[in-house]
Design a protein around this motif. Structure first.
Motif, PDB file in Angstrom:
ATOM      1  N   UNK A  11      13.399   2.327  17.245  1.00  0.00           N
ATOM      2  CA  UNK A  11      14.368   2.117  16.174  1.00  0.00           C
ATOM      3  C   UNK A  11      13.990   0.929  15.300  1.00  0.00           C
ATOM      4  N   UNK A  12      13.238   0.003  15.836  1.00  0.00           N
ATOM      5  CA  UNK A  12      12.880  -1.208  15.112  1.00  0.00           C
ATOM      6  C   UNK A  12      11.512  -1.126  14.442  1.00  0.00           C
ATOM      7  N   UNK A  13      10.844  -0.006  14.604  1.00  0.00           N
ATOM      8  CA  UNK A  13       9.510   0.153  14.039  1.00  0.00           C
ATOM      9  C   UNK A  13       9.507   1.283  13.022  1.00  0.00           C
ATOM     10  N   UNK A  14       8.906   1.007  11.882  1.00  0.00           N
ATOM     11  CA  UNK A  14       8.803   1.996  10.818  1.00  0.00           C
ATOM     12  C   UNK A  14       7.323   2.168  10.466  1.00  0.00           C
ATOM     13  N   UNK A  15       7.065   2.847   9.368  1.00  0.00           N
ATOM     14  CA  UNK A  15       5.697   2.961   8.863  1.00  0.00           C
ATOM     15  C   UNK A  15       5.716   2.610   7.377  1.00  0.00           C
ATOM     16  N   UNK A  16       4.661   1.942   6.927  1.00  0.00           N
ATOM     17  CA  UNK A  16       4.568   1.516   5.531  1.00  0.00           C
ATOM     18  C   UNK A  16       3.157   1.754   5.016  1.00  0.00           C
ATOM     19  N   UNK A  17       3.044   1.871   3.681  1.00  0.00           N
ATOM     20  CA  UNK A  17       1.732   2.028   3.056  1.00  0.00           C
ATOM     21  C   UNK A  17       1.216   0.661   2.638  1.00  0.00           C
ATOM     22  N   UNK A  18       0.003   0.341   3.087  1.00  0.00           N
ATOM     23  CA  UNK A  18      -0.646  -0.923   2.758  1.00  0.00           C
ATOM     24  C   UNK A  18      -1.905  -0.657   1.940  1.00  0.00           C
ATOM     25  N   UNK A  24      -8.312   1.625  -1.913  1.00  0.00           N
ATOM     26  CA  UNK A  24      -8.076   2.287  -0.639  1.00  0.00           C
ATOM     27  C   UNK A  24      -6.815   1.732   0.022  1.00  0.00           C
ATOM     28  N   UNK A  25      -6.181   2.556   0.846  1.00  0.00           N
ATOM     29  CA  UNK A  25      -4.975   2.124   1.546  1.00  0.00           C
ATOM     30  C   UNK A  25      -4.764   2.934   2.803  1.00  0.00           C
ATOM     31  N   UNK A  26      -3.874   2.452   3.672  1.00  0.00           N
ATOM     32  CA  UNK A  26      -3.586   3.120   4.932  1.00  0.00           C
ATOM     33  C   UNK A  26      -2.099   3.031   5.244  1.00  0.00           C
ATOM     34  N   UNK A  27      -1.610   3.999   6.009  1.00  0.00           N
ATOM     35  CA  UNK A  27      -0.252   3.952   6.533  1.00  0.00           C
ATOM     36  C   UNK A  27      -0.309   3.238   7.874  1.00  0.00           C
ATOM     37  N   UNK A  28       0.523   2.177   8.012  1.00  0.00           N
ATOM     38  CA  UNK A  28       0.524   1.376   9.230  1.00  0.00           C
ATOM     39  C   UNK A  28       1.952   1.238   9.763  1.00  0.00           C
ATOM     40  N   UNK A  29       2.053   0.929  11.041  1.00  0.00           N
ATOM     41  CA  UNK A  29       3.362   0.599  11.593  1.00  0.00           C
ATOM     42  C   UNK A  29       3.854  -0.698  10.972  1.00  0.00           C
TER      43      UNK A  29
END
Length: 335
Positions: A11-18, A24-29
């Motif tokens: 519940x406290x962890x999401x995903x974001x685009x960095x 270039x970029x990645x989706x990370x927790x």
């Protein structure tokens, strides 16, 4: 109200685009709650529904073209990381409030937050989306804010002959707003013929160029040096040219010879980060954003959204839509 963020770790962890490097970029927790929030401050947890990618500023950030001198000024409200990268950047998020003050629970809100699935911010950082505005269109609020601020700086008047050079999202919104002032003659100018259909759908007069130099006001929003040169040629005697483009680290050369002095032209800048001084006694940033959302009630503005992809596709999506020469206006991310 609901408070605290107890429960399972998920519940406290999401995903974001960095953005992690040039282009270039990645989706990370990412944590739902970033930093150490003040326990006395009312907060909300927002589940993102949509976010928007605007090609102007986000393209400069994605390609590492923010000059070092502007690292501080260019920070988005809830940005993480520092320029050039890695950085979590964005400012057009629309979501549903899961936790927070009772009056905001289950409300659809707009927030100047990066591309992330779920996040927590102070309640004062979200603005409710009006009932007549679909959430998927509300992502245009930041662009509409920029257009409003530009027109506040430009001060168009009834009957003005106005040219807008550069028909990205902001240029089209500026043109559309200006055309609703009684008696104005607004010409929407872009060298890209693909912009004609969008401009005409908004009820605007489109032109690939113009030789008329009788304009009371010319607004430049193309982001290209050549567009600013064109804008200067269109202004009439004592005319005003408003520069809304930001070039990042790219040097710009403009012709201040020729008729610039003979016509006594005025060239001034506009930047959404500052409300014009004449309005500060009566307007706040929150009021300006609420106005921007209210103005998005018109269905015709859906023409400014030219694509949609899922959040998990963002690394590939950003590389594609932020490429030079791409015809994308506002791209919508679905969560």
């Amino acid at each position: 109200m609901s408070s605290g963020f107890s429960g399972s770790s998920d519940k406290n962890v999401s995903r974001a685009f960095w953005i992690t490097g040039p282009g270039e970029g990645h989706v990370r927790e990412a944590p739902v709650v970033s930093g150490l929030p003040d326990s006395n401050e009312s907060r909300v947890v927002v589940q993102t529904l949509w976010s928007g990618v605007s090609r102007g500023t986000e393209s400069l950030v994605f390609n590492g073209r923010v000059p070092e001198s502007e690292f501080e000024r260019m920070q988005a409200p809830f940005q993480e990381g520092r320029f050039p990268w890695p950085v979590k950047y964005g400012y057009a998020s629309v979501g549903r409030v899961l936790e927070g003050p009772d009056e905001l629970i289950d409300k659809t809100v707009f927030c100047l937050f990066p591309h992330q699935e779920c996040y927590s911010v102070p309640a004062s950082a979200v603005t409710p989306v009006p009932a007549g505005v679909p959430p998927e269109r509300a992502i245009l609020a930041a662009n509409m804010e920029t257009a409003i601020n530009g027109l506040w700086d430009a001060m168009p008047a009834v009957g003005d002959r106005i040219a807008v050079v550069g028909l990205g999202v902001v240029g089209l919104l500026v043109s559309w707003l200006a055309s609703r002032i009684p008696g104005t003659r607004v010409t929407a100018i872009d060298t890209n013929p693909a912009r004609a259909s969008v401009a005409e759908a908004l009820g605007l007069t489109f032109a690939a160029g113009s030789s008329a130099d009788d304009h009371d006001l010319v607004i430049h929003a193309s982001g290209h040096e050549s567009g600013l040169k064109t804008a200067l040629t269109l202004a009439g005697q004592e005319g005003r040219v408003l520069e809304m483009s930001w070039y990042g680290d790219k040097p710009v050369s403009i012709p201040l010879g020729g008729a610039f002095h003979a016509r006594r032209l005025t060239l001034r800048s506009s930047q959404v980060g500052q409300i014009p001084p004449a309005r500060l006694p009566r307007w706040t940033y929150r009021k300006r954003l609420a106005l921007a959302l209210e103005l998005l009630q018109y269905d015709v503005l859906d023409h400014l959204i030219t694509g949609e992809t899922a959040f998990h596709q963002m690394p590939e999506t950003m590389s594609r839509i932020l490429a030079i020469g791409n015809d994308t206006l506002c791209h919508r991310i679905k969560y």
